[in-house]
Design a protein around this motif. Structure first.
Motif, short mmCIF file in Angstrom:
data_model
loop_
_atom_site.label_atom_id
_atom_site.label_comp_id
_atom_site.label_asym_id
_atom_site.label_seq_id
_atom_site.Cartn_x
_atom_site.Cartn_y
_atom_site.Cartn_z
N GLN A 131 0.81 -1.22 0.00
CA GLN A 131 0.00 0.00 0.00
C GLN A 131 0.85 1.27 0.00
O GLN A 131 0.38 2.32 -0.43
CB GLN A 131 -0.92 0.03 1.23
CG GLN A 131 -1.74 -1.20 1.46
CD GLN A 131 -2.80 -1.40 0.39
OE1 GLN A 131 -3.27 -0.45 -0.20
NE2 GLN A 131 -3.14 -2.64 0.11
N ASP A 132 2.07 1.16 0.52
CA ASP A 132 2.93 2.35 0.67
C ASP A 132 4.39 1.89 0.63
O ASP A 132 4.90 1.33 1.60
CB ASP A 132 2.62 3.04 2.00
CG ASP A 132 3.41 4.32 2.22
OD1 ASP A 132 4.38 4.58 1.47
OD2 ASP A 132 3.06 5.07 3.15
N GLY A 133 5.04 2.12 -0.49
CA GLY A 133 6.42 1.66 -0.69
C GLY A 133 7.43 2.23 0.29
O GLY A 133 8.54 1.72 0.41
N ARG A 134 7.06 3.29 1.01
CA ARG A 134 8.00 3.88 1.98
C ARG A 134 8.00 3.12 3.30
O ARG A 134 8.88 3.31 4.13
CB ARG A 134 7.62 5.34 2.25
CG ARG A 134 7.73 6.23 1.02
CD ARG A 134 7.07 7.56 1.27
NE ARG A 134 5.63 7.32 1.47
CZ ARG A 134 4.77 8.25 1.86
NH1 ARG A 134 5.17 9.47 2.09
NH2 ARG A 134 3.49 7.96 2.03
N ARG A 135 6.97 2.29 3.50
CA ARG A 135 6.82 1.57 4.78
C ARG A 135 7.26 0.12 4.64
O ARG A 135 7.14 -0.47 3.58
CB ARG A 135 5.37 1.59 5.26
CG ARG A 135 4.86 2.95 5.57
CD ARG A 135 3.44 3.00 6.08
NE ARG A 135 2.66 1.80 6.00
CZ ARG A 135 1.63 1.52 6.78
NH1 ARG A 135 1.27 2.36 7.71
NH2 ARG A 135 0.95 0.41 6.64
N LYS A 136 7.74 -0.40 5.74
CA LYS A 136 8.06 -1.83 5.83
C LYS A 136 7.02 -2.50 6.71
O LYS A 136 6.67 -2.00 7.77
CB LYS A 136 9.44 -2.06 6.45
CG LYS A 136 10.60 -1.65 5.57
CD LYS A 136 10.80 -2.67 4.49
CE LYS A 136 12.05 -2.36 3.71
NZ LYS A 136 12.15 -3.17 2.52
N LEU A 137 6.54 -3.63 6.25
CA LEU A 137 5.63 -4.45 7.04
C LEU A 137 6.42 -5.57 7.68
O LEU A 137 7.32 -6.14 7.07
CB LEU A 137 4.54 -5.07 6.16
CG LEU A 137 3.31 -4.26 5.85
CD1 LEU A 137 2.35 -5.08 5.01
CD2 LEU A 137 2.62 -3.77 7.10
N VAL A 138 6.07 -5.89 8.88
CA VAL A 138 6.61 -7.06 9.56
C VAL A 138 5.56 -8.14 9.41
O VAL A 138 4.38 -7.91 9.70
CB VAL A 138 6.87 -6.76 11.05
CG1 VAL A 138 7.40 -7.99 11.77
CG2 VAL A 138 7.82 -5.57 11.20
N ARG A 139 5.98 -9.30 8.94
CA ARG A 139 5.05 -10.42 8.75
C ARG A 139 5.59 -11.64 9.47
O ARG A 139 6.79 -11.82 9.60
CB ARG A 139 4.91 -10.74 7.26
CG ARG A 139 4.23 -9.65 6.49
CD ARG A 139 3.79 -10.17 5.13
NE ARG A 139 3.01 -9.16 4.47
CZ ARG A 139 3.26 -8.71 3.25
NH1 ARG A 139 4.27 -9.19 2.56
NH2 ARG A 139 2.49 -7.79 2.71
N LEU A 140 4.66 -12.50 9.87
CA LEU A 140 5.06 -13.76 10.47
C LEU A 140 5.71 -14.63 9.41
O LEU A 140 5.21 -14.74 8.29
CB LEU A 140 3.84 -14.50 11.04
CG LEU A 140 3.10 -13.82 12.18
CD1 LEU A 140 1.82 -14.56 12.49
CD2 LEU A 140 3.98 -13.69 13.41
N SER A 141 6.82 -15.26 9.76
CA SER A 141 7.46 -16.22 8.88
C SER A 141 6.82 -17.59 9.13
O SER A 141 6.06 -17.76 10.10
CB SER A 141 8.96 -16.30 9.20
OG SER A 141 9.12 -16.90 10.47
N PRO A 142 7.13 -18.57 8.30
CA PRO A 142 6.62 -19.92 8.61
C PRO A 142 7.01 -20.38 10.02
O PRO A 142 6.21 -21.02 10.71
CB PRO A 142 7.25 -20.79 7.52
CG PRO A 142 7.41 -19.84 6.35
CD PRO A 142 7.79 -18.52 6.99
N ARG A 143 8.21 -20.03 10.47
CA ARG A 143 8.63 -20.40 11.83
C ARG A 143 7.78 -19.67 12.89
O ARG A 143 7.44 -20.24 13.92
CB ARG A 143 10.12 -20.08 12.01
CG ARG A 143 10.69 -20.51 13.35
CD ARG A 143 12.23 -20.46 13.29
NE ARG A 143 12.83 -20.67 14.58
CZ ARG A 143 12.96 -21.84 15.19
NH1 ARG A 143 12.51 -22.93 14.60
NH2 ARG A 143 13.53 -21.92 16.37
N GLY A 144 7.43 -18.42 12.62
CA GLY A 144 6.57 -17.67 13.53
C GLY A 144 5.18 -18.27 13.61
O GLY A 144 4.60 -18.38 14.69
N ILE A 145 4.64 -18.66 12.46
CA ILE A 145 3.33 -19.31 12.44
C ILE A 145 3.41 -20.63 13.20
O ILE A 145 2.52 -20.96 13.99
CB ILE A 145 2.84 -19.49 10.99
CG1 ILE A 145 2.57 -18.13 10.36
CG2 ILE A 145 1.61 -20.39 10.94
CD1 ILE A 145 2.38 -18.16 8.86
#
Length: 159
Positions: free
Chosen positions: A93-107
């Protein structure tokens, strides 16, 4: 703590007993997680992973959800990323921002945690009986404030 005999227990025992019950469940869960390949997971990481959520979040959003600064959230995210529990990605949605997402290990650790909590609750049912555990849960729901289920518990302890 000894059980009171006839007389009412001192008021300070209730929060200590509630905390001891909480602590025993959390400690047992983390022993299980360590045996299942997640020895580095700490209780605060579970709150942080929940704050990331299914759709991901920015460090600022994670900080707000946890009740900590963006910088403190960023440090936790850095740690979780080094351990392989989250990944950073560009926000579509906004190239200036970084999203933190769960990795497979986090899930994986969240799934194992949910299963572990179910096993630990079942152990309480075996020890105390289903009716007593259900009554305890019902009573705690009655007494807990409406906003008791918040992710900022760790900042509350440290605040």
């Amino acid at each position: 703590m000894a059980e009171p005999t006839g007389a009412a227990a001192p008021g300070f025992e209730l929060p200590l007993l509630l905390f001891a019950g909480f602590r025993s469940i959390i400690d047992d869960l983390h022993r299980e997680l360590a045996e299942q390949g997640h020895p580095e997971v700490r209780p605060a990481y579970g709150y942080a992973l929940q704050a990331v959520g299914r759709d991901g979040a920015t460090a600022s959003e994670i900080g707000r959800r946890l009740g900590v600064s963006k910088q403190a959230a960023g440090k936790t995210v850095d740690r979780l990323e080094r351990l392989g529990y989250v990944e950073r990605a560009d926000d579509p949605q906004d190239g200036r921002r970084k999203l933190v997402r769960l990795s497979p290990r986090g899930i994986d650790v969240l799934v194992r945690s949910a299963e572990g909590f179910d096993r630990l609750r079942a152990a309480w049912v075996r020890a105390l009986g289903a009716e007593r555990v259900a009554a305890l849960e019902s009573d705690l729901r009655t007494m807990a404030s409406a906003d008791a289920f918040r992710l900022d518990a760790t900042s509350w302890f440290n605040g």
